[in-house]
Scaffold this motif. Sequence first.
Motif, mmCIF file in Angstrom:
data_model
loop_
_atom_site.group_PDB
_atom_site.id
_atom_site.type_symbol
_atom_site.label_atom_id
_atom_site.label_comp_id
_atom_site.label_asym_id
_atom_site.label_seq_id
_atom_site.Cartn_x
_atom_site.Cartn_y
_atom_site.Cartn_z
ATOM 1 N N LYS A 44 -0.294 8.933 22.120
ATOM 2 C CA LYS A 44 0.140 8.906 23.521
ATOM 3 C C LYS A 44 -0.619 9.975 24.281
ATOM 4 O O LYS A 44 -1.165 10.898 23.686
ATOM 5 C CB LYS A 44 1.648 9.082 23.642
ATOM 6 N N GLY A 45 -0.671 9.816 25.585
ATOM 7 C CA GLY A 45 -1.401 10.783 26.406
ATOM 8 C C GLY A 45 -2.884 10.732 26.134
ATOM 9 O O GLY A 45 -3.524 11.770 25.974
ATOM 10 N N ASP A 46 -3.431 9.523 26.051
ATOM 11 C CA ASP A 46 -4.851 9.334 25.746
ATOM 12 C C ASP A 46 -5.259 10.069 24.474
ATOM 13 O O ASP A 46 -6.297 10.724 24.403
ATOM 14 C CB ASP A 46 -5.739 9.762 26.920
ATOM 15 N N GLY A 47 -4.408 9.962 23.466
ATOM 16 C CA GLY A 47 -4.705 10.563 22.176
ATOM 17 C C GLY A 47 -4.380 12.036 22.063
ATOM 18 O O GLY A 47 -4.688 12.663 21.059
ATOM 19 N N ALA A 48 -3.751 12.606 23.081
ATOM 20 C CA ALA A 48 -3.442 14.035 23.071
ATOM 21 C C ALA A 48 -2.352 14.383 22.052
ATOM 22 O O ALA A 48 -2.308 15.490 21.539
ATOM 23 C CB ALA A 48 -3.016 14.493 24.461
ATOM 24 N N ALA A 49 -1.468 13.433 21.760
ATOM 25 C CA ALA A 49 -0.381 13.667 20.811
ATOM 26 C C ALA A 49 -0.205 12.424 19.952
ATOM 27 O O ALA A 49 -0.496 11.315 20.380
ATOM 28 C CB ALA A 49 0.913 13.975 21.549
ATOM 29 N N THR A 50 0.270 12.630 18.730
ATOM 30 C CA THR A 50 0.489 11.521 17.811
ATOM 31 C C THR A 50 1.866 11.642 17.182
ATOM 32 O O THR A 50 2.221 12.691 16.655
ATOM 33 C CB THR A 50 -0.574 11.510 16.694
ATOM 34 N N ASP A 51 2.626 10.558 17.258
ATOM 35 C CA ASP A 51 3.900 10.467 16.555
ATOM 36 C C ASP A 51 3.668 9.687 15.272
ATOM 37 O O ASP A 51 2.701 8.943 15.149
ATOM 38 C CB ASP A 51 4.945 9.737 17.403
ATOM 39 N N THR A 52 4.559 9.863 14.313
ATOM 40 C CA THR A 52 4.447 9.171 13.038
ATOM 41 C C THR A 52 5.715 8.370 12.775
ATOM 42 O O THR A 52 6.826 8.872 12.963
ATOM 43 C CB THR A 52 4.245 10.173 11.888
ATOM 44 N N TYR A 53 5.523 7.141 12.346
ATOM 45 C CA TYR A 53 6.625 6.257 11.977
ATOM 46 C C TYR A 53 6.471 5.865 10.516
ATOM 47 O O TYR A 53 5.354 5.735 10.011
ATOM 48 C CB TYR A 53 6.615 4.983 12.834
ATOM 49 N N ARG A 54 7.596 5.663 9.835
ATOM 50 C CA ARG A 54 7.598 5.139 8.475
ATOM 51 C C ARG A 54 8.188 3.737 8.549
ATOM 52 O O ARG A 54 9.274 3.536 9.091
ATOM 53 C CB ARG A 54 8.438 6.007 7.547
ATOM 54 N N VAL A 55 7.457 2.774 8.007
ATOM 55 C CA VAL A 55 7.880 1.377 8.017
ATOM 56 C C VAL A 55 8.033 0.910 6.573
ATOM 57 O O VAL A 55 7.121 1.071 5.764
ATOM 58 C CB VAL A 55 6.852 0.488 8.755
ATOM 59 N N VAL A 56 9.191 0.339 6.250
ATOM 60 C CA VAL A 56 9.446 -0.207 4.916
ATOM 61 C C VAL A 56 9.395 -1.727 5.015
ATOM 62 O O VAL A 56 10.145 -2.327 5.783
ATOM 63 C CB VAL A 56 10.819 0.246 4.363
ATOM 64 N N LEU A 57 8.482 -2.322 4.258
ATOM 65 C CA LEU A 57 8.273 -3.768 4.250
ATOM 66 C C LEU A 57 8.610 -4.338 2.878
ATOM 67 O O LEU A 57 8.607 -3.602 1.887
ATOM 68 C CB LEU A 57 6.806 -4.087 4.548
ATOM 69 N N ASN A 58 8.869 -5.653 2.829
ATOM 70 C CA ASN A 58 9.013 -6.281 1.518
ATOM 71 C C ASN A 58 7.667 -6.269 0.812
ATOM 72 O O ASN A 58 6.639 -5.960 1.415
ATOM 73 C CB ASN A 58 9.606 -7.691 1.632
ATOM 74 N N LYS A 59 7.646 -6.591 -0.479
ATOM 75 C CA LYS A 59 6.407 -6.411 -1.253
ATOM 76 C C LYS A 59 5.295 -7.372 -0.858
ATOM 77 O O LYS A 59 4.143 -7.153 -1.228
ATOM 78 C CB LYS A 59 6.684 -6.482 -2.748
ATOM 79 N N THR A 60 5.605 -8.413 -0.096
ATOM 80 C CA THR A 60 4.555 -9.302 0.403
ATOM 81 C C THR A 60 4.188 -8.982 1.847
ATOM 82 O O THR A 60 3.364 -9.662 2.448
ATOM 83 C CB THR A 60 4.987 -10.773 0.295
#
Length: 99
Positions: free
Chosen positions: A70-86
Amino acid sequence: MKLFLMSFFTIASISTTAMADELAKQCYSKAASVAENFASGNYDEDGFWAYECALASNKKAVICEVGASKGDGAATDTYRVVLNKTCTKAFRVELTGEE
């Protein structure tokens, strides 16, 4: 939550050579898309990317880390995503780091 975090730290990293290339691409793409749909805020256009996916120790899920700029790359947030094995369905999304 505690069990989830413990299982996350015991996952084995998977690379594109460990999975079929198409499945790896699908996992990274799906994770970024899920995080973008979940997130609210002023993120950059095309600002979501999955940078690491790993197979859970029970081999029933794939856990991906997704960056969001966000902010033209000035800051970065991190998300964790849990998906099924496929990597066709998301089980969970959470914001894990915020700048």
